[in-house]
Write a protein that holds these residues in place. Structure first.
Motif, PDB file in Angstrom:
ATOM      1  N   LYS A   1      -9.769   9.538 -13.460  1.00 44.86           N
ATOM      2  CA  LYS A   1      -8.562  10.302 -13.213  1.00 44.86           C
ATOM      3  C   LYS A   1      -8.960  11.590 -12.497  1.00 44.86           C
ATOM      4  O   LYS A   1      -9.851  12.296 -12.930  1.00 44.86           O
ATOM      5  CB  LYS A   1      -7.850  10.621 -14.525  1.00 44.86           C
ATOM      6  CG  LYS A   1      -7.260   9.399 -15.225  1.00 44.86           C
ATOM      7  CD  LYS A   1      -6.521   9.788 -16.490  1.00 44.86           C
ATOM      8  CE  LYS A   1      -5.923   8.560 -17.167  1.00 44.86           C
ATOM      9  NZ  LYS A   1      -5.196   8.909 -18.414  1.00 44.86           N
TER      10      LYS A   1
ATOM     11  N   HIS B   1      -1.994  12.593  -1.728  1.00 48.88           N
ATOM     12  CA  HIS B   1      -0.591  12.827  -2.050  1.00 48.88           C
ATOM     13  C   HIS B   1      -0.397  14.252  -2.566  1.00 48.88           C
ATOM     14  O   HIS B   1      -1.060  14.673  -3.508  1.00 48.88           O
ATOM     15  CB  HIS B   1      -0.111  11.815  -3.095  1.00 48.88           C
ATOM     16  CG  HIS B   1      -0.073  10.413  -2.584  1.00 48.88           C
ATOM     17  ND1 HIS B   1       0.903   9.957  -1.727  1.00 48.88           N
ATOM     18  CD2 HIS B   1      -0.906   9.368  -2.796  1.00 48.88           C
ATOM     19  CE1 HIS B   1       0.681   8.688  -1.445  1.00 48.88           C
ATOM     20  NE2 HIS B   1      -0.417   8.311  -2.074  1.00 48.88           N
TER      21      HIS B   1
ATOM     22  N   TRP C   1      -5.000  11.046  -5.422  1.00 50.25           N
ATOM     23  CA  TRP C   1      -5.242   9.904  -4.542  1.00 50.25           C
ATOM     24  C   TRP C   1      -4.090   8.910  -4.587  1.00 50.25           C
ATOM     25  O   TRP C   1      -3.901   8.132  -3.680  1.00 50.25           O
ATOM     26  CB  TRP C   1      -6.544   9.206  -4.944  1.00 50.25           C
ATOM     27  CG  TRP C   1      -7.764   9.975  -4.569  1.00 50.25           C
ATOM     28  CD1 TRP C   1      -8.623  10.631  -5.392  1.00 50.25           C
ATOM     29  CD2 TRP C   1      -8.268  10.187  -3.246  1.00 50.25           C
ATOM     30  NE1 TRP C   1      -9.616  11.247  -4.678  1.00 50.25           N
ATOM     31  CE2 TRP C   1      -9.436  10.984  -3.362  1.00 50.25           C
ATOM     32  CE3 TRP C   1      -7.850   9.781  -1.984  1.00 50.25           C
ATOM     33  CZ2 TRP C   1     -10.173  11.380  -2.254  1.00 50.25           C
ATOM     34  CZ3 TRP C   1      -8.590  10.175  -0.874  1.00 50.25           C
ATOM     35  CH2 TRP C   1      -9.744  10.955  -1.023  1.00 50.25           C
ATOM     36  N   SER C   2      -3.339   8.922  -5.660  1.00 47.36           N
ATOM     37  CA  SER C   2      -2.185   8.039  -5.785  1.00 47.36           C
ATOM     38  C   SER C   2      -1.021   8.845  -6.332  1.00 47.36           C
ATOM     39  O   SER C   2      -1.210   9.768  -7.130  1.00 47.36           O
ATOM     40  CB  SER C   2      -2.496   6.859  -6.712  1.00 47.36           C
ATOM     41  OG  SER C   2      -1.340   6.075  -6.933  1.00 47.36           O
ATOM     42  N   ASN C   3       0.196   8.511  -5.902  1.00 49.28           N
ATOM     43  CA  ASN C   3       1.360   9.235  -6.395  1.00 49.28           C
ATOM     44  C   ASN C   3       1.923   8.613  -7.662  1.00 49.28           C
ATOM     45  O   ASN C   3       2.989   9.002  -8.137  1.00 49.28           O
ATOM     46  CB  ASN C   3       2.460   9.304  -5.327  1.00 49.28           C
ATOM     47  CG  ASN C   3       2.862   7.920  -4.840  1.00 49.28           C
ATOM     48  OD1 ASN C   3       2.464   6.916  -5.417  1.00 49.28           O
ATOM     49  ND2 ASN C   3       3.637   7.862  -3.776  1.00 49.28           N
ATOM     50  N   GLU C   4       1.211   7.627  -8.219  1.00 51.19           N
ATOM     51  CA  GLU C   4       1.629   7.029  -9.474  1.00 51.19           C
ATOM     52  C   GLU C   4       1.079   7.839 -10.642  1.00 51.19           C
ATOM     53  O   GLU C   4      -0.002   8.406 -10.572  1.00 51.19           O
ATOM     54  CB  GLU C   4       1.134   5.583  -9.579  1.00 51.19           C
ATOM     55  CG  GLU C   4       1.713   4.673  -8.497  1.00 51.19           C
ATOM     56  CD  GLU C   4       1.161   3.271  -8.612  1.00 51.19           C
ATOM     57  OE1 GLU C   4       0.329   3.049  -9.516  1.00 51.19           O
ATOM     58  OE2 GLU C   4       1.551   2.409  -7.815  1.00 51.19           O
TER      59      GLU C   4
ATOM     60  N   SER D   1       6.620   8.626   3.562  1.00 50.60           N
ATOM     61  CA  SER D   1       7.303   8.194   2.349  1.00 50.60           C
ATOM     62  C   SER D   1       8.706   8.799   2.297  1.00 50.60           C
ATOM     63  O   SER D   1       8.934   9.918   2.772  1.00 50.60           O
ATOM     64  CB  SER D   1       6.527   8.624   1.099  1.00 50.60           C
ATOM     65  OG  SER D   1       5.244   8.039   1.094  1.00 50.60           O
TER      66      SER D   1
ATOM     67  N   THR E   1       0.834  -1.192   0.000  1.00 52.49           N
ATOM     68  CA  THR E   1       0.000   0.000   0.000  1.00 52.49           C
ATOM     69  C   THR E   1       0.875   1.249   0.000  1.00 52.49           C
ATOM     70  O   THR E   1       1.896   1.308   0.682  1.00 52.49           O
ATOM     71  CB  THR E   1      -0.913   0.019   1.240  1.00 52.49           C
ATOM     72  OG1 THR E   1      -1.750  -1.130   1.213  1.00 52.49           O
ATOM     73  CG2 THR E   1      -1.798   1.258   1.255  1.00 52.49           C
ATOM     74  N   GLU E   2       0.449   2.250  -0.767  1.00 49.65           N
ATOM     75  CA  GLU E   2       1.197   3.495  -0.805  1.00 49.65           C
ATOM     76  C   GLU E   2       1.188   4.161   0.569  1.00 49.65           C
ATOM     77  O   GLU E   2       0.154   4.252   1.223  1.00 49.65           O
ATOM     78  CB  GLU E   2       0.587   4.445  -1.828  1.00 49.65           C
ATOM     79  CG  GLU E   2       0.743   3.991  -3.261  1.00 49.65           C
ATOM     80  CD  GLU E   2       0.179   5.013  -4.225  1.00 49.65           C
ATOM     81  OE1 GLU E   2       0.021   6.174  -3.815  1.00 49.65           O
ATOM     82  OE2 GLU E   2      -0.109   4.638  -5.374  1.00 49.65           O
TER      83      GLU E   2
ATOM     84  N   THR F   1      -8.819   7.204  -9.199  1.00 50.39           N
ATOM     85  CA  THR F   1      -9.475   7.260  -7.904  1.00 50.39           C
ATOM     86  C   THR F   1     -10.266   5.967  -7.713  1.00 50.39           C
ATOM     87  O   THR F   1     -10.428   5.178  -8.643  1.00 50.39           O
ATOM     88  CB  THR F   1     -10.430   8.461  -7.855  1.00 50.39           C
ATOM     89  OG1 THR F   1     -11.476   8.250  -8.808  1.00 50.39           O
ATOM     90  CG2 THR F   1      -9.701   9.749  -8.176  1.00 50.39           C
TER      91      THR F   1
ATOM     92  N   ASP G   1       2.402  10.746   2.503  1.00 48.04           N
ATOM     93  CA  ASP G   1       3.594  11.530   2.183  1.00 48.04           C
ATOM     94  C   ASP G   1       4.509  11.714   3.384  1.00 48.04           C
ATOM     95  O   ASP G   1       5.731  11.734   3.251  1.00 48.04           O
ATOM     96  CB  ASP G   1       3.184  12.897   1.641  1.00 48.04           C
ATOM     97  CG  ASP G   1       2.540  12.796   0.272  1.00 48.04           C
ATOM     98  OD1 ASP G   1       2.736  11.753  -0.386  1.00 48.04           O
ATOM     99  OD2 ASP G   1       1.840  13.725  -0.137  1.00 48.04           O
TER     100      ASP G   1
ATOM    101  N   ALA H   1      -2.814   7.883 -12.120  1.00 45.14           N
ATOM    102  CA  ALA H   1      -3.527   7.100 -11.123  1.00 45.14           C
ATOM    103  C   ALA H   1      -5.024   7.321 -11.230  1.00 45.14           C
ATOM    104  O   ALA H   1      -5.492   8.360 -11.689  1.00 45.14           O
ATOM    105  CB  ALA H   1      -3.048   7.488  -9.725  1.00 45.14           C
TER     106      ALA H   1
END
Length: 228
Positions: free
Chosen positions: A110, A149, A97-100, A68, A61-62, A105, A65, A103
Motif C-alpha cells: 500500500k 492518480h 498508483w490506483s484510484n481504488e 477519467s 485499465t484505469e 502498488t 485522471d 489499492a
C-alpha cells in the motif's frame, strides 16, 4: 488378399483399380485439409488470447485522471489560478498508483505519495530529489507527469507541470547491449580516445574498470545481468 477380402466384406463390392486410385486422391485431399486445420488452430487460439488481453487492457485499465470522468466535487477542489499556471510543483497533494480504495502498488505494498505544504521546482536550473530507496523519488516525478492518480485532500490541493514548451522524461531504466563495456559506451560511434576518457571520468567509471581483469573489454551479458 486379406485387405481385399476385408474391403469386399465391409463395402460389399469388389476392390478395383479405379476405386483404389480415386480413394487415394480423396484421402490425399483430406490429409492436406487436416494438416491446414491442425496448423491453424493453435494460431487462432493464440490470437484469441492476445485479443482478449488487448481488449482487457483497453476496456478495464484505469484511465489517467485527465481522461477519467470528473465528478463535480473533485472539479471544485482542483482550481488553478493564472499566477500558478507557470509554476512547477505541488501543494498539499496526495497521489496513488490506483484510484481504488486500498489499492496496491506493483510491488504489492500500500503506497500513498503525500506532499504536505508546497514543493516547487525551479525552471532552468538543476533540481535534486534526494532520498533513500523506496521513499517516493520516482513516484514524485511520475505524479508530476500525471501518471499517478491525484487525490485532492482539500481546496488548496494542487499540482502543475506546464506543457506548452514540451516535456521530456528519461526513465532510469537502462538499455544494455550484449557487447563489451567500451562498445556499450561508444554505441557504434567512431572511437575517440580523448572523448572516451572524458566520459569515463565524468561517469566515475575509472575505478570500476580497474576491478575487472579485462577492463573496458569486459563483456556485458544480456540486460546487464552478468559481466565476464
Amino acid at each position: 488378399m486379406a485387405s481385399y477380402s476385408t474391403f469386399t466384406l465391409i463395402m460389399g463390392q469388389s476392390l478395383t483399380a479405379s476405386t483404389v486410385f480415386s480413394s487415394m486422391t480423396i484421402f490425399d485431399i483430406l490429409r492436406e485439409q487436416l494438416h491446414i486445420v491442425f496448423y491453424t488452430m493453435p494460431r487462432l487460439t493464440q490470437g484469441k488470447v492476445s485479443l482478449d488481453r488487448v481488449n482487457n487492457f483497453l476496456n478495464d485499465t484505469e484511465l489517467l485522471d485527465v481522461y477519467s470522468p470528473q465528478d463535480e466535487g473533485r472539479a471544485q477542489l482542483f482550481v488553478q489560478s493564472e499566477a500558478e499556471s507557470e509554476l512547477i510543483g505541488f501543494r498539499d497533494a496526495v497521489f496513488a498508483w490506483s484510484n481504488e480504495s486500498g489499492a496496491l502498488t506493483p510491488s504489492k505494498r500500500k503506497f500513498r505519495l503525500r506532499i504536505d505544504g508546497e514543493v516547487f521546482f525551479q525552471p532552468s536550473r538543476i533540481n535534486l530529489v534526494i532520498g533513500p530507496t523506496g521513499s517516493g523519488k520516482t513516484s514524485m516525478l511520475m505524479a508530476l507527469l500525471g501518471e499517478m492518480h491525484f487525490m485532492p485532500s482539500g481546496p488548496t490541493s494542487w499540482f502543475n507541470l506546464p506543457r506548452k514548451g514540451g516535456v521530456a522524461y528519461a526513465a532510469q531504466e537502462s538499455w544494455v547491449q550484449n557487447e563489451t563495456i567500451r562498445d556499450n559506451i561508444i554505441f557504434g560511434a567512431p572511437y575517440d580516445e580523448v572523448r572516451y576518457k572524458k566520459v569515463l571520468y565524468q561517469c566515475a567509471l575509472e575505478r570500476d574498470l580497474t576491478l575487472f581483469e579485462a577492463g573496458d573489454k569486459t563483456e556485458v551479458g544480456e540486460k546487464g545481468l552478468t559481466l565476464r
